[in-house]
Design a protein around this motif. Structure first.
Motif, PDB file in Angstrom:
ATOM      1  N   TYR A  77       0.830  -1.209   0.000  1.00 50.91           N
ATOM      2  CA  TYR A  77       0.000   0.000   0.000  1.00 50.91           C
ATOM      3  C   TYR A  77       0.863   1.257   0.000  1.00 50.91           C
ATOM      4  N   GLU A  78       1.870   1.290   0.875  1.00 52.56           N
ATOM      5  CA  GLU A  78       2.768   2.440   0.912  1.00 52.56           C
ATOM      6  C   GLU A  78       3.458   2.631  -0.436  1.00 52.56           C
ATOM      7  N   GLN A  79       3.714   1.511  -1.113  1.00 50.13           N
ATOM      8  CA  GLN A  79       4.334   1.572  -2.430  1.00 50.13           C
ATOM      9  C   GLN A  79       3.381   2.198  -3.451  1.00 50.13           C
ATOM     10  N   GLY A  80       2.123   1.846  -3.359  1.00 50.36           N
ATOM     11  CA  GLY A  80       1.140   2.356  -4.313  1.00 50.36           C
ATOM     12  C   GLY A  80       0.560   3.708  -3.952  1.00 50.36           C
ATOM     13  N   LEU A  81       0.785   4.165  -2.712  1.00 42.83           N
ATOM     14  CA  LEU A  81       0.153   5.397  -2.239  1.00 42.83           C
ATOM     15  C   LEU A  81       0.477   6.635  -3.079  1.00 42.83           C
ATOM     16  N   PRO A  82       1.731   6.859  -3.494  1.00 44.95           N
ATOM     17  CA  PRO A  82       1.975   8.054  -4.323  1.00 44.95           C
ATOM     18  C   PRO A  82       1.130   8.079  -5.589  1.00 44.95           C
ATOM     19  N   ASN A  95     -14.490   6.907  -9.181  1.00 42.43           N
ATOM     20  CA  ASN A  95     -14.371   6.191  -7.914  1.00 42.43           C
ATOM     21  C   ASN A  95     -12.975   5.588  -7.830  1.00 42.43           C
ATOM     22  N   LEU A  96     -12.389   5.624  -6.658  1.00 39.25           N
ATOM     23  CA  LEU A  96     -11.152   4.898  -6.417  1.00 39.25           C
ATOM     24  C   LEU A  96     -11.448   3.769  -5.436  1.00 39.25           C
ATOM     25  N   VAL A  97     -11.307   2.547  -5.912  1.00 42.87           N
ATOM     26  CA  VAL A  97     -11.521   1.370  -5.076  1.00 42.87           C
ATOM     27  C   VAL A  97     -10.162   0.779  -4.726  1.00 42.87           C
ATOM     28  N   LEU A  98      -9.930   0.565  -3.447  1.00 36.82           N
ATOM     29  CA  LEU A  98      -8.680  -0.016  -2.972  1.00 36.82           C
ATOM     30  C   LEU A  98      -8.989  -1.341  -2.279  1.00 36.82           C
ATOM     31  N   SER A  99      -8.286  -2.393  -2.666  1.00 42.07           N
ATOM     32  CA  SER A  99      -8.464  -3.681  -2.005  1.00 42.07           C
ATOM     33  C   SER A  99      -7.155  -4.146  -1.388  1.00 42.07           C
ATOM     34  N   PHE A 100      -7.296  -4.894  -0.291  1.00 45.92           N
ATOM     35  CA  PHE A 100      -6.158  -5.481   0.407  1.00 45.92           C
ATOM     36  C   PHE A 100      -6.333  -6.996   0.481  1.00 45.92           C
ATOM     37  N   PHE A 101      -5.214  -7.704   0.534  1.00 45.30           N
ATOM     38  CA  PHE A 101      -5.254  -9.134   0.804  1.00 45.30           C
ATOM     39  C   PHE A 101      -5.119  -9.410   2.299  1.00 45.30           C
ATOM     40  N   SER A 102      -4.265  -8.659   2.973  1.00 49.70           N
ATOM     41  CA  SER A 102      -3.896  -8.968   4.363  1.00 49.70           C
ATOM     42  C   SER A 102      -4.565  -8.036   5.362  1.00 49.70           C
ATOM     43  N   PRO A 103      -4.919  -8.569   6.549  1.00 51.37           N
ATOM     44  CA  PRO A 103      -5.441  -7.708   7.619  1.00 51.37           C
ATOM     45  C   PRO A 103      -4.452  -6.630   8.046  1.00 51.37           C
ATOM     46  N   SER A 104      -3.152  -6.908   7.957  1.00 53.89           N
ATOM     47  CA  SER A 104      -2.167  -5.915   8.381  1.00 53.89           C
ATOM     48  C   SER A 104      -2.181  -4.681   7.494  1.00 53.89           C
ATOM     49  N   GLY A 105      -2.748  -4.792   6.317  1.00 51.64           N
ATOM     50  CA  GLY A 105      -2.951  -3.628   5.469  1.00 51.64           C
ATOM     51  C   GLY A 105      -4.325  -3.026   5.682  1.00 51.64           C
ATOM     52  N   VAL A 108      -5.319  -1.464   9.266  1.00 53.26           N
ATOM     53  CA  VAL A 108      -4.586  -0.239   9.605  1.00 53.26           C
ATOM     54  C   VAL A 108      -5.064   0.940   8.758  1.00 53.26           C
ATOM     55  N   LYS A 109      -5.391   0.678   7.490  1.00 50.74           N
ATOM     56  CA  LYS A 109      -5.623   1.772   6.548  1.00 50.74           C
ATOM     57  C   LYS A 109      -7.063   1.911   6.051  1.00 50.74           C
ATOM     58  N   LYS A 110      -7.979   1.124   6.549  1.00 52.13           N
ATOM     59  CA  LYS A 110      -9.338   1.127   5.991  1.00 52.13           C
ATOM     60  C   LYS A 110     -10.021   2.491   6.079  1.00 52.13           C
ATOM     61  N   ASN A 111      -9.635   3.309   7.051  1.00 51.80           N
ATOM     62  CA  ASN A 111     -10.256   4.633   7.190  1.00 51.80           C
ATOM     63  C   ASN A 111      -9.277   5.773   6.941  1.00 51.80           C
ATOM     64  N   LYS A 112      -8.100   5.450   6.372  1.00 48.46           N
ATOM     65  CA  LYS A 112      -7.047   6.455   6.245  1.00 48.46           C
ATOM     66  C   LYS A 112      -6.419   6.454   4.861  1.00 48.46           C
ATOM     67  N   THR A 113      -7.199   6.333   3.820  1.00 47.88           N
ATOM     68  CA  THR A 113      -6.630   6.321   2.473  1.00 47.88           C
ATOM     69  C   THR A 113      -7.350   7.333   1.590  1.00 47.88           C
ATOM     70  N   ALA A 115      -8.629   6.553  -1.113  1.00 49.25           N
ATOM     71  CA  ALA A 115      -9.635   5.797  -1.866  1.00 49.25           C
ATOM     72  C   ALA A 115     -11.033   6.107  -1.370  1.00 49.25           C
ATOM     73  N   ASP A 116     -11.999   5.940  -2.270  1.00 46.66           N
ATOM     74  CA  ASP A 116     -13.402   6.157  -1.906  1.00 46.66           C
ATOM     75  C   ASP A 116     -13.998   4.939  -1.212  1.00 46.66           C
ATOM     76  N   VAL A 117     -13.546   3.771  -1.623  1.00 49.32           N
ATOM     77  CA  VAL A 117     -14.038   2.514  -1.045  1.00 49.32           C
ATOM     78  C   VAL A 117     -12.838   1.604  -0.794  1.00 49.32           C
ATOM     79  N   VAL A 118     -12.780   1.033   0.415  1.00 48.81           N
ATOM     80  CA  VAL A 118     -11.676   0.136   0.779  1.00 48.81           C
ATOM     81  C   VAL A 118     -12.260  -1.202   1.229  1.00 48.81           C
ATOM     82  N   VAL A 119     -11.766  -2.294   0.662  1.00 49.16           N
ATOM     83  CA  VAL A 119     -12.303  -3.619   0.962  1.00 49.16           C
ATOM     84  C   VAL A 119     -11.182  -4.661   1.013  1.00 49.16           C
ATOM     85  N   TYR A 120     -11.516  -5.813   1.579  1.00 49.46           N
ATOM     86  CA  TYR A 120     -10.678  -6.997   1.411  1.00 49.46           C
ATOM     87  C   TYR A 120     -10.943  -7.577   0.019  1.00 49.46           C
ATOM     88  N   LEU A 121      -9.924  -8.130  -0.608  1.00 39.83           N
ATOM     89  CA  LEU A 121     -10.110  -8.835  -1.871  1.00 39.83           C
ATOM     90  C   LEU A 121     -10.582 -10.248  -1.566  1.00 39.83           C
TER      91      LEU A 121
END
Length: 427
Positions: A77-82, A95-105, A108-113, A115-121
């Motif tokens: 995520y930090e890599q893709g953030l810029p 819309n910007l949709v951001l998905s994560f595979f891991s809980p550690s991503g 931590v970041k579900k409310n701090k990105t 992106a408009d929508v953040v989900v687990y993949l």
């Protein structure tokens, strides 16, 4: 006739392997749900995915175009953030949709990105992939670094969605370059363009027939360079240091601390130490504090008088390490004696020497800076003592080694702009 038969045989083999892959995906999901009954982290992994489709159905604006970015975990995520930040600025009607595979991503970041929508993949089954892509309807998909999911990539290709792999890095060890890797090589064909970190990755992709590659470098350098523009001031650090020489130990594991604490116990009182452990659970903090003979203060129990008297500050909270690195004369980055090296770029960007443990293979920036002598690798307590004493007694060496790191990062900027220019040509 022979050529037709060979093609049919290859197609049958791929279909067979895809079937096996999908069966295994369902089996793995079944067992993960069982493990989740007893493991809190796995429970987040499972229950979070069970909410993905309802989140998308509820929060995704249907009258807008969509860009989807996927990152495995916090590091990706930090890599893709810029790039995510630039997309937010540039494509205000998407819309910007951001998905994560891991809980550690995700957690931590579900409310701090941005992106408009953040989900687990959801798990990479054929059904999940089709439903996800049908709901998101992306006009562009961006995967960060390593993420290759055959069913998702197949659905994106079927829908003619431009799909990018950004800040990718490849090595001969990976399955794509093995004789038995035809199934995963097939998945790579669904990627429209590869933005790779180095020439070696481009050469490897070329060796298996991919020419749709650009050596862009790593977007993480753009990310860390912005740290210098931020307000990194912390009153607690000003009070604690009182202009003394400072070593910051970031993301340390017990194996790192076993090397460092003997030096702390014998060091001159004119050196101050900040330790931000990877594990901030109470029992570990207590054990670490007990191993140190000097006066220790915890971040959570700080007050001005105790800070000024203390020689060691233990940071038993998260989110401050980057700012704390800005106060360091030297940084030690943990993980090099344990499960894997943590982020060396965050301290290096401040133009200071960085010390790490011996296990840094596969971490390209660490390998590069070891060669340039901006990062120094140690294996024993004696080597750590010798290295830190060297910097403590030689301010000129401190500046020279630190400038190597600063200049290295400065030379690697620009990956985000290069990727964004390509995206601008697509949408």
């Amino acid at each position: 006739m022979i050529l037709v038969s060979v093609k049919k045989c290859i197609l049958a083999q791929r279909l067979f392997l895809l079937t096996i892959y999908n069966i295994l995906t369902h089996i793995v999901w079944f067992y993960l749900k069982l493990i989740a009954l007893f493991n809190p982290k796995m429970k987040l992994f499972v229950t979070g995915r069970q909410k993905t489709f309802s989140i998308l159905e509820t929060h995704l604006e249907r009258n807008q175009k969509t860009i989807w970015m996927h990152a495995a975990s916090l590091g990706e995520y930090e890599q893709g953030l810029p790039l995510l930040e630039r997309l937010k600025q540039t494509y205000t009607d998407h819309n910007l949709v951001l998905s994560f595979f891991s809980p550690s991503g995700y957690e931590v970041k579900k409310n701090k990105t941005p992106a408009d929508v953040v989900v687990y993949l959801p798990m990479d089954s054929a059904g999940n992939a089709k439903r996800f892509v049908d709901l998101v309807k992306p006009d562009l998909a961006i995967f960060i670094k390593y993420e290759i999911w055959p069913n998702y990539l197949h659905e994106l290709n079927k829908g003619k969605v431009p799909t990018l792999l950004v800040s990718a890095i490849f090595s001969k060890r990976q399955v794509y370059f093995k004789p038995f890797g035809s199934f995963m090589r097939k998945s790579l064909k669904n990627i429209s363009h590869f933005f790779v970190q180095d020439e070696n990755s481009k050469t490897l992709l070329n060796s298996i027939g991919f020419s749709n590659t650009t050596v862009s470098g790593d977007t993480r350098f753009d990310r860390v360079s912005k740290i210098l523009e931020a307000d990194n001031r912390l009153d607690i650090m000003d009070d604690f240091l009182n202009n003394e020489f400072c070593l910051v130990v970031g993301s340390s594991w017990p194996e790192d601390e076993a090397v460092i604490t003997p030096y702390i116990n014998e060091a001159p009182n004119t050196i101050k130490f900040v330790i931000a452990p990877h594990n901030i659970k109470t029992n570990h903090i207590q054990k670490l504090e007990t191993s140190i003979k000097k006066k220790v203060v915890r971040y959570s129990s700080k007050n001005v008088s105790s800070l000024k008297e203390a020689h060691v500050l233990i940071v038993d909270t998260i989110g401050l390490l980057t700012k704390i690195y800005s106060y360091a004369n030297v940084a030690y980055v943990g993980g090099g004696f344990a499960t894997g090296l943590h982020n060396t770029l965050e301290p290096a960007v401040f133009g200071i020497p960085v010390i790490i443990g011996p296990k840094y293979s596969g971490f390209k920036e660490a390998e590069d800076l070891i060669m340039k002598k901006g990062i120094l690798s140690i294996e024993t307590n004696e080597e750590f003592k010798k290295t830190l004493d060297y910097f403590f007694t030689d301010p000129k060496a401190l500046r020279q080694v630190g400038s190597i790191n600063h200049n290295y990062i400065k030379s690697k900027l620009g990956a985000t702009e290069l990727v964004l220019n390509y995206i601008n040509s697509l949408i």
